[in-house]
Every structure is written in C-alpha cells, then in structure tokens.
Design a protein around this motif. Sequence first.
Motif, PDB file in Angstrom:
ATOM      1  N   GLY A  66      13.898 -10.884  -9.795  1.00  0.00           N
ATOM      2  CA  GLY A  66      14.176 -10.207 -11.062  1.00  0.00           C
ATOM      3  C   GLY A  66      13.859  -8.724 -11.016  1.00  0.00           C
ATOM      4  O   GLY A  66      13.693  -8.095 -12.064  1.00  0.00           O
ATOM      5  N   ASP A  69      18.673  -5.402 -11.805  1.00  0.00           N
ATOM      6  CA  ASP A  69      19.384  -5.913 -12.980  1.00  0.00           C
ATOM      7  C   ASP A  69      20.696  -6.598 -12.611  1.00  0.00           C
ATOM      8  O   ASP A  69      21.122  -7.541 -13.277  1.00  0.00           O
ATOM      9  CB  ASP A  69      19.659  -4.760 -13.947  1.00  0.00           C
ATOM     10  CG  ASP A  69      18.378  -4.122 -14.438  1.00  0.00           C
ATOM     11  OD1 ASP A  69      17.737  -4.701 -15.328  1.00  0.00           O
ATOM     12  OD2 ASP A  69      18.002  -3.050 -13.910  1.00  0.00           O
ATOM     13  N   ARG A  88      18.011 -19.595 -11.234  1.00  0.00           N
ATOM     14  CA  ARG A  88      17.319 -18.313 -11.100  1.00  0.00           C
ATOM     15  C   ARG A  88      18.239 -17.110 -11.180  1.00  0.00           C
ATOM     16  O   ARG A  88      17.787 -15.993 -11.436  1.00  0.00           O
ATOM     17  CB  ARG A  88      16.549 -18.287  -9.776  1.00  0.00           C
ATOM     18  CG  ARG A  88      15.440 -19.320  -9.739  1.00  0.00           C
ATOM     19  CD  ARG A  88      14.798 -19.392  -8.383  1.00  0.00           C
ATOM     20  NE  ARG A  88      14.118 -18.162  -8.020  1.00  0.00           N
ATOM     21  CZ  ARG A  88      13.608 -17.921  -6.818  1.00  0.00           C
ATOM     22  NH1 ARG A  88      13.734 -18.837  -5.867  1.00  0.00           N
ATOM     23  NH2 ARG A  88      13.007 -16.789  -6.559  1.00  0.00           N
ATOM     24  N   PRO A 211      19.852 -11.644 -12.534  1.00  0.00           N
ATOM     25  CA  PRO A 211      18.724 -12.581 -12.611  1.00  0.00           C
ATOM     26  C   PRO A 211      18.799 -13.392 -13.903  1.00  0.00           C
ATOM     27  O   PRO A 211      19.336 -12.945 -14.906  1.00  0.00           O
ATOM     28  CB  PRO A 211      17.483 -11.667 -12.624  1.00  0.00           C
ATOM     29  CG  PRO A 211      17.960 -10.337 -12.176  1.00  0.00           C
ATOM     30  CD  PRO A 211      19.407 -10.241 -12.558  1.00  0.00           C
ATOM     31  N   GLY A 214      17.808 -12.499 -17.934  1.00  0.00           N
ATOM     32  CA  GLY A 214      17.922 -11.061 -17.747  1.00  0.00           C
ATOM     33  C   GLY A 214      16.893 -10.317 -18.588  1.00  0.00           C
ATOM     34  O   GLY A 214      15.981 -10.925 -19.156  1.00  0.00           O
ATOM     35  N   THR A 215      17.062  -9.020 -18.639  1.00  0.00           N
ATOM     36  CA  THR A 215      16.131  -8.200 -19.407  1.00  0.00           C
ATOM     37  C   THR A 215      16.162  -8.556 -20.895  1.00  0.00           C
ATOM     38  O   THR A 215      17.204  -8.945 -21.426  1.00  0.00           O
ATOM     39  CB  THR A 215      16.477  -6.701 -19.235  1.00  0.00           C
ATOM     40  OG1 THR A 215      15.605  -5.926 -20.046  1.00  0.00           O
ATOM     41  CG2 THR A 215      17.912  -6.412 -19.656  1.00  0.00           C
TER      42      THR A 215
END
Length: 233
Positions: A66, A69, A88, A211, A214-215
């Motif tokens: 992670g 981005d 993942r 990932p 995500g954020t």
Amino acid sequence: MSTRITIAIPSKGRLKEEALKRMEAAGYGVEPPKDARTYRAAVAGHPNVEVAFLSASEIARELGKGSIDLGITGEDLVREGLPDSENRVTRLAQLGFGHADVVVAVPEPWFDVETMADLGLVAADFRQRHGRRLRIATKYWRLTQKHFSQTHGIQLYRIIESLGATEGAPAAGQADVIVDITSTGSTLRANHLKVLKDGVILQSQACLFAPTPGTDDPDRRETVAALAGALGA
C-alpha cells in the motif's frame, strides 16, 4: 497532508515504453527526469501526480504494502508475488500490452497426455513406477500449486525451482514438465514441449492496479480516480 499521489511504472524494457505511451495518450505525459539516475519523475500539467520507476516485480510488492497509489505491471507478477492478491489489490484495467500466458507444458513425445487429468494419471504412475513424484520446473510456485492442487486435485508432484531457462529443464533431466510464461510458444516448440489443452493457468498482460483498500483521503482519492479513469479504468 500531501495530496500528491504516486503511480509506479516499470523501470525498463517494453513495459516501460508502452506504459509511458499510455500515460501520454491519457493526458499525463511523464517528464524525463533531469538526472537519468533518478527513479522519480513529474507529470506535465499534473503537479499532484508523481511517477516512480520500479522493477515490474517491485511494483507488485509495493502495491501489496500500500505504499503506492497505482501501479502498472504484469498480472502474472501480482498473482505470483502477492499471497491473497485478490484481496490485497484491485485490478482497475487491462492495458492491452505485455501479453503472455503462464502455461503447463509437457514433452511432445508424451502423446497420450493432452489434459491436466491425463497429467494427474501420469503423476500417480510416476510414484508407482519410479518411486518419486512428478517434477515440475518453474519460478511460479504459487500459481503452480493453485492450479495443480486446488483446481485439478493433483497432489503427487514436486516443484523444482527454476532460476534460468525453464524450457530446457526436461531435456536436461532436471524436471519432467514445466510451468512457465510464453508469448508466442516458439521457445516451447524449440524445446519440444507442448501446452496442455487446459494448461493455461493465467492469460497475463500489463494491468493497472491499486492497493485494497485505497486511500481514505478524499483529495487523494479524487486524484487517483481521475488518473485511473484516464488510463481506462
């Protein structure tokens, strides 16, 4: 908090060239770094996007951590390199280049072996006749185990780690069959190997991954979505 996001691109070869073309076509042209030894680059007109040049296998690892981005790399590297990759990372788009298949190939003289079921019988026969397990040369341990054991229920085999020319392992007496990646099949044919009818484990190509999860930063999420959308996600 910084809203700059990072997309990783392969650092060399055709994957790098094709990824840069795709970025350019999407309106995210990558500016060549002033120092050729630098592995970071800016994107013209998008100060909130940074490019990291990494090896294709490193990109898979960093996606798993992670720490980036977005990443462009071969699907085979993600599926092989990351345990539980389905949970993942998220595959956002197939990019249409870097095509290659991960396949099971056996010696051409094995005339009665055309499918994985046939190979399962051979594996059982090896144990009975030769007192040993079928040997599979590969560098794709995870994909091989999943395909043989989970998908086809074949348990009587031993994986031989391949560090070089996997296609030559049967002729050299180091293995009985192989699992390897091929794009045209010409190297397999040159080594008198054939792909089983149901022996294609993965039809790989370069993909855009993110990932999972995500954020959670809304600004970063918006930037990621804009770039991913421009790249075809």
